[in-house]
Motif scaffolding. Structure first.
Motif, PDB file in Angstrom:
ATOM      1  N   GLY A   1       0.781  -1.224   0.000  1.00 40.75           N
ATOM      2  CA  GLY A   1       0.000   0.000   0.000  1.00 40.75           C
ATOM      3  C   GLY A   1       0.812   1.272   0.000  1.00 40.75           C
ATOM      4  N   LYS A   2       2.127   1.156   0.170  1.00 36.35           N
ATOM      5  CA  LYS A   2       2.957   2.357   0.324  1.00 36.35           C
ATOM      6  C   LYS A   2       3.359   3.011  -0.991  1.00 36.35           C
ATOM      7  N   GLN A   3       3.303   2.279  -2.106  1.00 41.53           N
ATOM      8  CA  GLN A   3       3.802   2.878  -3.339  1.00 41.53           C
ATOM      9  C   GLN A   3       2.977   2.455  -4.543  1.00 41.53           C
ATOM     10  N   SER A   4       3.029   3.285  -5.576  1.00 47.82           N
ATOM     11  CA  SER A   4       2.465   2.926  -6.870  1.00 47.82           C
ATOM     12  C   SER A   4       3.472   2.051  -7.605  1.00 47.82           C
ATOM     13  N   TRP A   5       3.007   0.937  -8.133  1.00 46.81           N
ATOM     14  CA  TRP A   5       3.914   0.036  -8.845  1.00 46.81           C
ATOM     15  C   TRP A   5       4.464   0.681 -10.111  1.00 46.81           C
ATOM     16  N   LYS A   6       3.778   1.683 -10.613  1.00 46.61           N
ATOM     17  CA  LYS A   6       4.219   2.392 -11.813  1.00 46.61           C
ATOM     18  C   LYS A   6       5.634   2.933 -11.654  1.00 46.61           C
ATOM     19  N   PHE A   7       5.996   3.323 -10.453  1.00 44.17           N
ATOM     20  CA  PHE A   7       7.274   3.983 -10.239  1.00 44.17           C
ATOM     21  C   PHE A   7       8.373   3.030  -9.763  1.00 44.17           C
TER      22      PHE A   7
ATOM     23  N   ASN B   1      17.175  -4.540 -12.487  1.00 43.91           N
ATOM     24  CA  ASN B   1      18.400  -5.218 -12.917  1.00 43.91           C
ATOM     25  C   ASN B   1      18.089  -6.256 -13.988  1.00 43.91           C
ATOM     26  N   GLY B   2      18.836  -6.178 -15.095  1.00 45.05           N
ATOM     27  CA  GLY B   2      18.680  -7.169 -16.152  1.00 45.05           C
ATOM     28  C   GLY B   2      17.494  -6.957 -17.066  1.00 45.05           C
ATOM     29  N   ILE B   3      16.805  -5.832 -16.926  1.00 47.33           N
ATOM     30  CA  ILE B   3      15.634  -5.553 -17.767  1.00 47.33           C
ATOM     31  C   ILE B   3      15.908  -4.302 -18.592  1.00 47.33           C
ATOM     32  N   THR B   4      15.785  -4.420 -19.904  1.00 41.82           N
ATOM     33  CA  THR B   4      16.117  -3.332 -20.825  1.00 41.82           C
ATOM     34  C   THR B   4      14.875  -2.492 -21.122  1.00 41.82           C
ATOM     35  N   PRO B   5      14.948  -1.175 -20.940  1.00 40.97           N
ATOM     36  CA  PRO B   5      13.808  -0.331 -21.310  1.00 40.97           C
ATOM     37  C   PRO B   5      13.502  -0.457 -22.798  1.00 40.97           C
ATOM     38  N   GLU B   6      12.251  -0.333 -23.146  1.00 42.13           N
ATOM     39  CA  GLU B   6      11.840  -0.446 -24.541  1.00 42.13           C
ATOM     40  C   GLU B   6      12.367   0.725 -25.362  1.00 42.13           C
ATOM     41  N   THR B   7      12.644   0.451 -26.627  1.00 40.46           N
ATOM     42  CA  THR B   7      13.064   1.504 -27.562  1.00 40.46           C
ATOM     43  C   THR B   7      11.989   1.706 -28.618  1.00 40.46           C
ATOM     44  N   LEU B   8      10.755   1.532 -28.243  1.00 40.57           N
ATOM     45  CA  LEU B   8       9.634   1.694 -29.162  1.00 40.57           C
ATOM     46  C   LEU B   8       9.388   3.168 -29.438  1.00 40.57           C
ATOM     47  N   THR B   9       8.672   3.445 -30.519  1.00 41.18           N
ATOM     48  CA  THR B   9       8.298   4.823 -30.833  1.00 41.18           C
ATOM     49  C   THR B   9       7.164   5.260 -29.917  1.00 41.18           C
ATOM     50  N   VAL B  10       6.957   6.559 -29.857  1.00 37.55           N
ATOM     51  CA  VAL B  10       5.856   7.096 -29.052  1.00 37.55           C
ATOM     52  C   VAL B  10       4.528   6.521 -29.521  1.00 37.55           C
ATOM     53  N   THR B  11       4.349   6.441 -30.834  1.00 39.92           N
ATOM     54  CA  THR B  11       3.098   5.892 -31.384  1.00 39.92           C
ATOM     55  C   THR B  11       2.894   4.452 -30.922  1.00 39.92           C
ATOM     56  N   GLN B  12       3.940   3.649 -30.954  1.00 40.58           N
ATOM     57  CA  GLN B  12       3.836   2.263 -30.537  1.00 40.58           C
ATOM     58  C   GLN B  12       3.494   2.151 -29.046  1.00 40.58           C
TER      59      GLN B  12
ATOM     60  N   VAL C   1       9.860   1.680 -19.711  1.00 40.15           N
ATOM     61  CA  VAL C   1      10.455   2.675 -20.599  1.00 40.15           C
ATOM     62  C   VAL C   1      11.379   3.603 -19.810  1.00 40.15           C
ATOM     63  N   GLN C   2      12.191   4.328 -20.541  1.00 33.79           N
ATOM     64  CA  GLN C   2      13.067   5.321 -19.941  1.00 33.79           C
ATOM     65  C   GLN C   2      12.300   6.624 -19.760  1.00 33.79           C
ATOM     66  N   LYS C   3      12.302   7.163 -18.531  1.00 33.17           N
ATOM     67  CA  LYS C   3      11.653   8.447 -18.244  1.00 33.17           C
ATOM     68  C   LYS C   3      12.627   9.289 -17.430  1.00 33.17           C
ATOM     69  N   GLY C   4      13.145  10.342 -18.047  1.00 24.80           N
ATOM     70  CA  GLY C   4      14.148  11.149 -17.366  1.00 24.80           C
ATOM     71  C   GLY C   4      15.412  10.335 -17.137  1.00 24.80           C
ATOM     72  N   ASP C   5      15.921  10.370 -15.922  1.00 24.87           N
ATOM     73  CA  ASP C   5      17.160   9.667 -15.607  1.00 24.87           C
ATOM     74  C   ASP C   5      16.941   8.215 -15.188  1.00 24.87           C
ATOM     75  N   HIS C   6      15.689   7.779 -15.148  1.00 30.06           N
ATOM     76  CA  HIS C   6      15.395   6.442 -14.646  1.00 30.06           C
ATOM     77  C   HIS C   6      14.420   5.712 -15.567  1.00 30.06           C
ATOM     78  N   ALA C   7      14.534   4.404 -15.567  1.00 30.74           N
ATOM     79  CA  ALA C   7      13.576   3.572 -16.300  1.00 30.74           C
ATOM     80  C   ALA C   7      12.496   3.115 -15.330  1.00 30.74           C
TER      81      ALA C   7
END
Length: 370
Positions: A206-212, A217-228, A241-247
């Protein structure tokens, strides 16, 4: 799907819009085998004795243990399509007593497969289900048990599914489920679902949103287009995905619009109310829980204490004064028939709460003076 449980306290929660698993952080990997079993693993080398390094079960567990804040234990539930033969099952730990398997013929209990394993181990020590190998038939069977299982038939636990470009079209079959969430991840060698479950459960339920949950480790952010990515979001996929300095993830909700922390929190409340009352009944019995005003007040106090804990954990919303928004309703002792008291079954106890929310997006309008 009513799954019996040996308990004296039954808690049933309905979801209203707008509105004890022992450990709510444990992950169960469901994997097909030649027999049905439930086993806990603390270290990868222990698991490797049963599942080699090239198996999907091992790779899924490795993704779990690879995270910085990984759980101490991973559960593995194996299932088989073979239907147990009637009159030949032996219950473990009971001196070899033979148990007749008539449930599958007299109820809606699944006869075999992943559904049967989920049914049989429904109240074991796990909360989050992940498939070692996805196939739609097994995933749907497991989703059904998770959605409709429990002694109240209202479901318990939740499941994460991972799709890719080859099978993403099958995800819509799970849109009807409240307790199933699915991710899209291009690299099929990486288990983003397992990594998410591992890292996100580090915090108190209950303490955090899983979104953040970020920087897995070992998981590569997607390199998809914005449309995709937008197209995947419209199909209710969660994408790393990569958002700012963090994925991190694009979202943490499913097609029903329910957030993972909401379902997780609901399971915490249900099971903790049940567990706390069960322990109190067992330890105190008639010394506290007499069938009169005093006993009813003791039940109410136990429920209230649990809901306050849930509020402290961020599961229940607080009002402007800081009071958690819940209500516990006890029946009037004077309204009970004498026959009800003689049978010692307290009914019509109710509680409700307003789930807490979180800020997942921020929209800001600025103004500049030229």
């Amino acid at each position: 799907m009513l799954i019996p449980k040996i308990t004296d306290v039954y808690v049933s929660i309905d979801v209203t819009h707008p509105q004890f698993s022992k450990d709510f952080k444990k992950i169960a990997i469901f994997t097909k085998s030649d027999k049905q079993s439930f086993k806990s693993y603390t270290y990868l080398p222990d698991l490797m004795a049963d599942f080699g390094q090239n198996t999907s079960t091992y790779k899924t567990a490795a993704a779990i243990f690879a995270q910085d804040d990984a759980p101490e234990v991973v559960q593995v539930i194996t299932y088989t399509d073979q239907v147990p033969a009637p009159d030949t099952q032996t219950a473990s730990g009971n001196g070899g007593l033979k148990v007749t398997d008539i449930n599958a013929n007299t109820s809606d209990q699944p006869a075999a497969g992943i559904g049967r394993a989920a049914f049989d181990y429904f109240y074991e020590d796990w909360e989050i289900a992940i498939l070692a190998d996805y196939n739609q038939k097994d995933a749907l069977a497991l989703a059904d048990v998770i959605e409709h299982g429990g002694y109240d038939g209202k479901g318990f636990h939740f499941m994460l599914l991972q799709f890719n470009g080859d099978n993403a079209g099958e995800a819509s079959a799970f849109d009807k489920y409240n307790r199933t969430f699915y991710l899209y991840h291009t690299n099929t060698d990486e288990r983003a679902d397992a990594a998410l479950a591992s890292e996100a459960t580090y915090a108190t339920v209950g303490k955090q949103s899983w979104k953040f949950t970020h920087d897995l480790n070992g998981i590569t952010p997607e390199t998809l287009t914005v449309t995709q990515i937008l197209n995947l979001e419209r199909q209710h996929f969660i994408v790393y995905v990569q958002k700012g300095d963090h994925a991190s993830f694009t979202d943490d909700k499913n097609a029903q619009g329910l957030y993972i922390d909401f379902i997780h929190g609901m399971d915490f409340v249900k099971a903790t109310v049940e567990n706390n009352l069960q322990n109190s009944l067992t330890l105190n019995g008639k010394g506290v829980f007499t069938f009169d005003a005093r006993g009813l007040n003791a039940v109410k106090e136990s429920i209230t204490n649990t809901l306050n804990t849930a509020g402290d954990n961020g599961i229940i919303r607080s009002d402007d004064t800081g009071k958690y928004e819940f209500d516990v309703q006890m029946p009037d002792i004077s309204k009970f028939h004498e026959s009800t008291i003689e049978h010692r079954i307290l009914e019509h106890v109710k509680f409700n709460y307003t789930a807490s929310s979180a800020i997942n997006e921020i929209h800001i309008n600025g103004n500049v003076v030229a």
